[in-house]
Design a protein around this motif. Structure first.
Motif, short mmCIF file in Angstrom:
data_model
loop_
_atom_site.label_atom_id
_atom_site.label_comp_id
_atom_site.label_asym_id
_atom_site.label_seq_id
_atom_site.Cartn_x
_atom_site.Cartn_y
_atom_site.Cartn_z
N GLY A 149 19.63 -55.94 52.34
CA GLY A 149 20.69 -54.98 52.05
C GLY A 149 21.95 -55.66 51.57
O GLY A 149 22.06 -56.89 51.57
N ALA A 150 22.93 -54.85 51.16
CA ALA A 150 24.13 -55.38 50.50
C ALA A 150 25.40 -55.26 51.33
O ALA A 150 26.47 -55.59 50.84
CB ALA A 150 24.33 -54.69 49.16
N THR A 151 25.31 -54.78 52.57
CA THR A 151 26.49 -54.74 53.42
C THR A 151 26.68 -56.11 54.09
O THR A 151 25.88 -57.02 53.91
CB THR A 151 26.35 -53.63 54.46
N ALA A 152 27.75 -56.25 54.87
CA ALA A 152 28.22 -57.59 55.28
C ALA A 152 27.17 -58.45 55.96
O ALA A 152 26.85 -59.55 55.50
CB ALA A 152 29.45 -57.44 56.18
N ALA A 153 26.60 -57.99 57.07
CA ALA A 153 25.59 -58.80 57.76
C ALA A 153 24.29 -58.82 56.98
O ALA A 153 23.63 -59.86 56.88
CB ALA A 153 25.35 -58.26 59.17
N ALA A 154 23.92 -57.69 56.40
CA ALA A 154 22.63 -57.60 55.70
C ALA A 154 22.58 -58.53 54.49
O ALA A 154 21.55 -59.16 54.23
CB ALA A 154 22.38 -56.15 55.26
N ASN A 156 24.20 -61.31 54.11
CA ASN A 156 24.11 -62.69 54.59
C ASN A 156 22.72 -63.01 55.11
O ASN A 156 22.25 -64.14 55.01
CB ASN A 156 25.17 -62.96 55.66
N LEU A 157 22.03 -62.02 55.66
CA LEU A 157 20.64 -62.21 56.08
C LEU A 157 19.71 -62.38 54.89
O LEU A 157 18.69 -63.07 54.98
CB LEU A 157 20.17 -61.01 56.91
N THR A 158 20.07 -61.77 53.77
CA THR A 158 19.23 -61.80 52.57
C THR A 158 18.99 -63.23 52.12
O THR A 158 19.89 -64.07 52.17
CB THR A 158 19.90 -60.96 51.46
N ARG A 163 22.73 -62.81 47.55
CA ARG A 163 23.58 -63.22 48.67
C ARG A 163 24.72 -64.12 48.24
O ARG A 163 25.80 -64.11 48.83
CB ARG A 163 22.72 -63.96 49.72
N TRP A 164 24.49 -64.94 47.23
CA TRP A 164 25.37 -66.06 46.95
C TRP A 164 26.84 -65.68 46.79
O TRP A 164 27.73 -66.34 47.31
CB TRP A 164 24.89 -66.82 45.71
N ALA A 165 27.12 -64.61 46.05
CA ALA A 165 28.51 -64.25 45.76
C ALA A 165 29.27 -63.80 47.00
O ALA A 165 30.50 -63.83 47.03
CB ALA A 165 28.55 -63.14 44.70
N SER A 166 28.56 -63.38 48.04
CA SER A 166 29.20 -62.83 49.24
C SER A 166 29.02 -63.70 50.47
O SER A 166 29.50 -63.35 51.56
CB SER A 166 28.64 -61.43 49.54
N ASP A 167 28.32 -64.82 50.33
CA ASP A 167 27.96 -65.65 51.48
C ASP A 167 29.14 -66.57 51.84
O ASP A 167 29.49 -67.47 51.09
CB ASP A 167 26.73 -66.50 51.15
N THR A 168 29.74 -66.30 52.99
CA THR A 168 30.86 -67.12 53.45
C THR A 168 30.43 -68.25 54.36
O THR A 168 31.27 -69.03 54.81
CB THR A 168 31.86 -66.24 54.20
N ALA A 169 29.15 -68.32 54.66
CA ALA A 169 28.60 -69.32 55.59
C ALA A 169 29.23 -69.21 56.98
O ALA A 169 29.22 -70.15 57.75
CB ALA A 169 28.78 -70.73 55.04
#
Length: 453
Positions: A149-154, A156-158, A163-169
């Motif tokens: 999915g494209a929401t915050a936790a989802a 990052n799980l992807t 994921r890359w553009a939204s992954d803050t690690a």
């Protein structure tokens, strides 16, 4: 059956103009897209304003499991709208209770409490929140080659490039490799060894991350967009055992694989595994009204008996959505739709795709169940080099673009992702329709063959 209306290109042009002026599309560079203006749909087909009809081998986003415009579901939405369009989630409502009951009857094991969301990403968000609150632990493990999915936790799980553009690690997510014998990350020589090595890798990851820090392992039962990789025998049972040993919540994401897609109500039924939490959406009502949810085990539900669950949505268990779910599940049961998906997969799609693979050097592997299949397209059958590079775009993606265009010219709307095409028609598809689609696919693969070694 409704009749496809006469072509109306002027109306289509107006729809397209309004879209381009005002609609901001997901996952797209807005200036580089040219959306098809759709005039209508029914069953396994949809059509545009120019009179072109397409056999929907994508099920839109693999969600119209009962096809377009199923009359029983359309009627249920209309009847519910006349009775009660909306009500807050804190009330007890007949249609919401019935939807929850019908879902709980079909989920494996004791997953008998249902938390409703608006879709799959929110279902995953809430499953992760429940796992963290239940265990008091911060980390969540998920697989590469996955989409949640494209929401915050989802997001990052992807485990794919979205994921890359939204992954803050910083989301507390750790990725690991799940089994994939055709492109094994473990250099295995078969399914059994792949299973053993994948389980060892997961357990090593848990050991080095600290079992006491891990709330959940989240897996798509059968990864969908990432490639429809059916896990080898014993893998999911092995994950279940590892989670039990370390007190980790086991979450199965069935957003795409659930509600008949694999020829069972849930893909978990193929493997005899019961998770602690199961997420669903898409096929629960074929996307007629947005709906998703989390099926919750008795143990995790008990965590919130005297402790408020800190999560909610204005439209949780929306009456129109629940009415469409009730009608969808009842129609699937009454019309044998799950059984149809299993039979079409076993007798038509599976054998048909394997025959097609023998004729086309671009087809490296055929894999799937029910109406949930993938063709892994390659430049070289011997080396298994993908037909296009990982996350290809522009000129690098031309071979797949050529293939997709050939499908559409033939009247087939394909599901294409990276170097794969997925065969994911409605669970209601007939044998004749499936054979029609396979014939178009067979012809279109000549475009892919042109790029092979």
């Amino acid at each position: 059956m409704s009749v496809q209306p006469s072509p109306d290109p002027a109306a289509g042009a107006a729809v397209k103009a309004a879209d381009r002026a005002h609609v901001f599309h997901s996952w797209s560079a807005q200036g580089l897209i040219d959306p098809l203006a759709v005039a209508g749909a029914e069953g396994s087909y949809f059509w545009d304003y120019d009179g072109n009809r397409y056999l929907d081998f994508s099920c839109q986003l693999v969600n119209t499991n009962i096809g377009h415009q199923h009359p029983k579901v359309v009627a249920a939405i209309q009847e519910q709208a006349a009775k009660l369009c909306t009500i807050a989630p804190g009330f007890a409502v007949d249609v919401r209770s019935e939807a929850a009951r019908l879902i709980a009857e079909r989920t494996p094991g004791d997953l008998d409490k249902i938390f409703f969301t608006n879709g799959g990403a929110e279902a995953v968000e809430n499953a992760v929140r429940m796992a963290r609150l239940h265990t008091g632990r911060p980390k969540v493990l998920s697989a590469y080659r996955s989409y949640h999915g494209a929401t915050a936790a989802a997001i990052n799980l992807t485990g794919d490039p979205r994921r890359w553009a939204s992954d803050t690690a910083s989301a507390g997510v750790v990725h690991f490799w799940a089994p994939f014998p055709y492109r094994s990350p473990f250099h295995s020589d078969g399914e059994r060894q792949e299973c053993e090595r994948a389980l060892r890798h997961l357990e090593d990851t848990i050991a080095f991350e600290g079992p006491q820090t891990i709330a959940a392992v989240v897996l798509e039962t059968i990864p969908g967009t990432a490639g429809i990789m059916v896990p080898p025998p014993g893998y999911l049972a092995g994950v279940r055992e590892i989670c039990d040993r370390y007190g980790i919540v086991f979450v199965l994401d069935e957003v795409m694989a659930g509600f008949g897609r694999t020829g069972h109500w849930f893909a978990a039924d193929h493997f005899g595994v019961v998770p602690d939490l199961l997420t669903f959406a898409k096929g629960v009502n074929s996307g007629y009204v947005p709906l998703g949810g989390v099926a919750i085990s008795a143990e995790i539900a008990a965590t919130f008996d005297q402790r408020p669950y800190p999560g909610g949505l204005t439209y949780s268990g929306h009456p129109l959505a629940c009415a469409s779910a009730v009608a969808t599940i009842n129609a699937m049961a009454e019309e044998g739709i799950v059984e149809n998906a299993a039979a079409i997969g076993e007798n038509v799609i599976g054998p048909g795709l394997r025959e097609i693979a023998e004729r086309h050097p671009s087809v490296g592997e055929v894999r799937g169940l029910g109406v949930f299949w993938a063709l892994d397209l390659v430049r070289d059958e011997r080396t298994r080099e993908p037909l296009v590079p990982y996350n290809a775009s522009g000129p690098d993606n031309q071979p797949m673009a050529d293939f997709a265009a050939a499908c559409k010219r033939g009247g087939l709307w394909p599901f294409v992702n990276m170097n794969r095409t997925h065969v994911v028609p409605p669970c209601t598809i007939t044998e004749a329709e499936a054979k029609e689609g396979l014939a178009i696919l067979d012809e279109a693969l000549n475009a892919a063959d042109a790029h092979t070694a």
